[in-house]
Design a protein around this motif. Structure first.
Motif, mmCIF file in Angstrom:
data_model
loop_
_atom_site.group_PDB
_atom_site.id
_atom_site.type_symbol
_atom_site.label_atom_id
_atom_site.label_comp_id
_atom_site.label_asym_id
_atom_site.label_seq_id
_atom_site.Cartn_x
_atom_site.Cartn_y
_atom_site.Cartn_z
ATOM 1 N N GLY A 171 40.734 45.306 17.197
ATOM 2 C CA GLY A 171 41.250 46.633 17.502
ATOM 3 C C GLY A 171 41.570 47.453 16.268
ATOM 4 O O GLY A 171 41.620 46.941 15.135
ATOM 5 N N HIS A 172 41.801 48.736 16.492
ATOM 6 C CA HIS A 172 42.123 49.681 15.423
ATOM 7 C C HIS A 172 43.353 49.197 14.662
ATOM 8 O O HIS A 172 44.446 49.110 15.208
ATOM 9 N N TYR A 173 43.168 48.843 13.386
ATOM 10 C CA TYR A 173 44.216 48.306 12.517
ATOM 11 C C TYR A 173 44.759 46.963 12.989
ATOM 12 O O TYR A 173 45.796 46.511 12.507
ATOM 13 N N ALA A 174 44.075 46.304 13.905
ATOM 14 C CA ALA A 174 44.524 44.981 14.362
ATOM 15 C C ALA A 174 44.167 43.925 13.326
ATOM 16 O O ALA A 174 43.247 44.098 12.525
ATOM 17 N N ARG A 175 44.892 42.827 13.330
ATOM 18 C CA ARG A 175 44.622 41.722 12.416
ATOM 19 C C ARG A 175 44.186 40.464 13.159
ATOM 20 O O ARG A 175 43.806 39.478 12.543
ATOM 21 N N ARG A 176 44.242 40.525 14.508
ATOM 22 C CA ARG A 176 43.801 39.388 15.308
ATOM 23 C C ARG A 176 42.702 39.851 16.248
ATOM 24 O O ARG A 176 42.769 40.952 16.781
ATOM 25 N N PRO A 177 41.678 39.023 16.456
ATOM 26 C CA PRO A 177 40.576 39.430 17.334
ATOM 27 C C PRO A 177 41.007 39.555 18.784
ATOM 28 O O PRO A 177 42.020 38.990 19.204
ATOM 29 N N GLY A 178 40.209 40.314 19.557
ATOM 30 C CA GLY A 178 40.471 40.482 20.974
ATOM 31 C C GLY A 178 39.953 39.307 21.783
ATOM 32 O O GLY A 178 39.692 38.222 21.232
ATOM 33 N N ASN A 179 39.789 39.504 23.068
ATOM 34 C CA ASN A 179 39.323 38.446 23.959
ATOM 35 C C ASN A 179 37.808 38.313 23.841
ATOM 36 O O ASN A 179 37.052 39.001 24.530
ATOM 37 N N LEU A 180 37.358 37.440 22.966
ATOM 38 C CA LEU A 180 35.930 37.304 22.704
ATOM 39 C C LEU A 180 35.203 36.551 23.810
ATOM 40 O O LEU A 180 33.967 36.537 23.832
ATOM 41 N N LEU A 181 35.944 35.937 24.721
ATOM 42 C CA LEU A 181 35.282 35.244 25.822
ATOM 43 C C LEU A 181 34.541 36.224 26.724
ATOM 44 O O LEU A 181 33.620 35.843 27.453
#
Length: 247
Positions: A171-181
C-alpha cells in the motif's frame, strides 16, 4: 487477464541482474496476475526512456517485471540516499542502477550516466514524480523536469507507461505487503512515444524541459484513467503548493 510470453533480453546485463531476474520473476508470477498491454510501443532496438507513475514502493518492481518480459531490463534512476542503505546500496551498485544526486553539485552526473546508458542501447526507467504521489486518490502529481531534460538532450524515445495494482501488493507508504493470497492484478500499459520533435532545438532550455515533462505526464495520466475507468483531476496535485488557509 492477459500477459505475454517472456521475450529474451535484448542487451547485455551484469550477472547480478540476471540472477535477480531468475530469483524474483517466479515469485511475482506466483503472487500476482498480469493484465498487460501496449508492448508494441516499446522500441525493438536502441536505447529508450520509460516514464511511469509512482504510487507504491512496489511499483518499480512491477514495472521491471513488465519490461523484462518484453525483452527490456530497465536501469532506474534512483535517489542517491538509497545507495547509502546497507545491503540495498550494494545491490543497486551491483545491478548498475543510476544514482540521482538531488540539490547537490553532482546533480548532473545522473544525466550523464543515463545518456551513456541510452547510447549503449539500454532502457532507462524513471518515475518523474521523484517520490510517491501526494494525490489522495493516487493520481500522478506534478513531476520534476529531469525526465524532459534527459529526453531532449539524448533524443531517445520517451515512452509513457501507466500501471495500477501495485498498491494491493504494498500500500501507499506501507511497509508490510497486503493479502497476496488473492493474487492481485497488475495492470501495465505502454503508450506510443511522446512527440517532442518541436522541442529538440530547445534542448538546453528549462522551459522546454518542463513542457516535455508535462506532455509525458499527460500521456501517463490518460493511460491510467483508461486502466482505472475513472476521470482524473483537471489539474495534477502540486506538492509544492501550500494548502489554502482555513477562514
Amino acid at each position: 487477464m492477459t500477459g505475454v510470453r517472456r521475450q529474451p533480453i535484448r542487451h547485455e546485463l551484469p550477472w547480478s541482474y540476471r540472477a535477480v531476474i531468475g530469483a524474483v520473476r517466479p515469485v511475482l508470477m506466483g503472487i500476482t496476475r498480469r493484465d498487460w498491454s501496449g508492448g508494441e510501443h516499446l522500441p525493438p532496438q536502441g536505447g529508450f526512456i520509460v516514464a511511469s507513475n509512482h504510487y507504491s514502493e512496489a511499483d518499480p518492481v512491477m514495472l521491471a517485471h513488465y519490461l523484462v518480459d518484453h525483452g527490456h531490463a530497465p536501469f532506474f534512476l534512483a535517489k542517491s540516499s538509497l545507495f547509502d542503505v546497507p545491503v540495498l546500496g550494494t545491490a543497486l551498485r551491483s545491478l548498475e542502477q543510476v544514482p540521482v544526486y538531488r540539490t547537490t553539485s553532482r546533480a548532473g552526473d545522473a544525466l550523464v550516466a543515463a545518456r551513456e546508458a541510452l547510447a549503449a542501447g539500454r532502457c532507462i526507467g524513471i518515475m518523474p514524480e521523484g517520490t510517491l504521489t501526494g494525490d489522495p486518490e493516487l493520481w500522478p502529481m506534478r513531476a520534476k523536469p529531469g525526465v524532459g531534460r534527459l529526453a531532449l538532450t539524448s533524443r531517445a524515445p520517451l515512452v509513457p507507461v501507466a500501471q495500477w495494482g501495485a498498491q494491493h501488493v504494498l500500500g501507499h507508504y506501507a511497509r508490510r505487503p497486503g493479502n497476496l493470497l488473492k493474487r492481485p492484478v497488475q495492470q501495465v500499459s505502454a503508450g506510443a512515444p511522446v512527440d517532442l520533435d518541436d522541442l529538440y532545438d530547445r534542448a538546453e532550455e528549462p522551459s522546454a524541459h518542463v513542457e516535455a515533462t508535462r506532455r509525458v505526464m499527460v500521456a501517463i495520466t490518460a493511460q491510467l484513467a483508461a486502466l482505472r475507468g475513472q476521470t482524473p483531476p483537471e489539474e495534477p496535485f502540486d506538492p509544492g503548493r501550500r494548502p489554502e488557509a482555513t477562514p
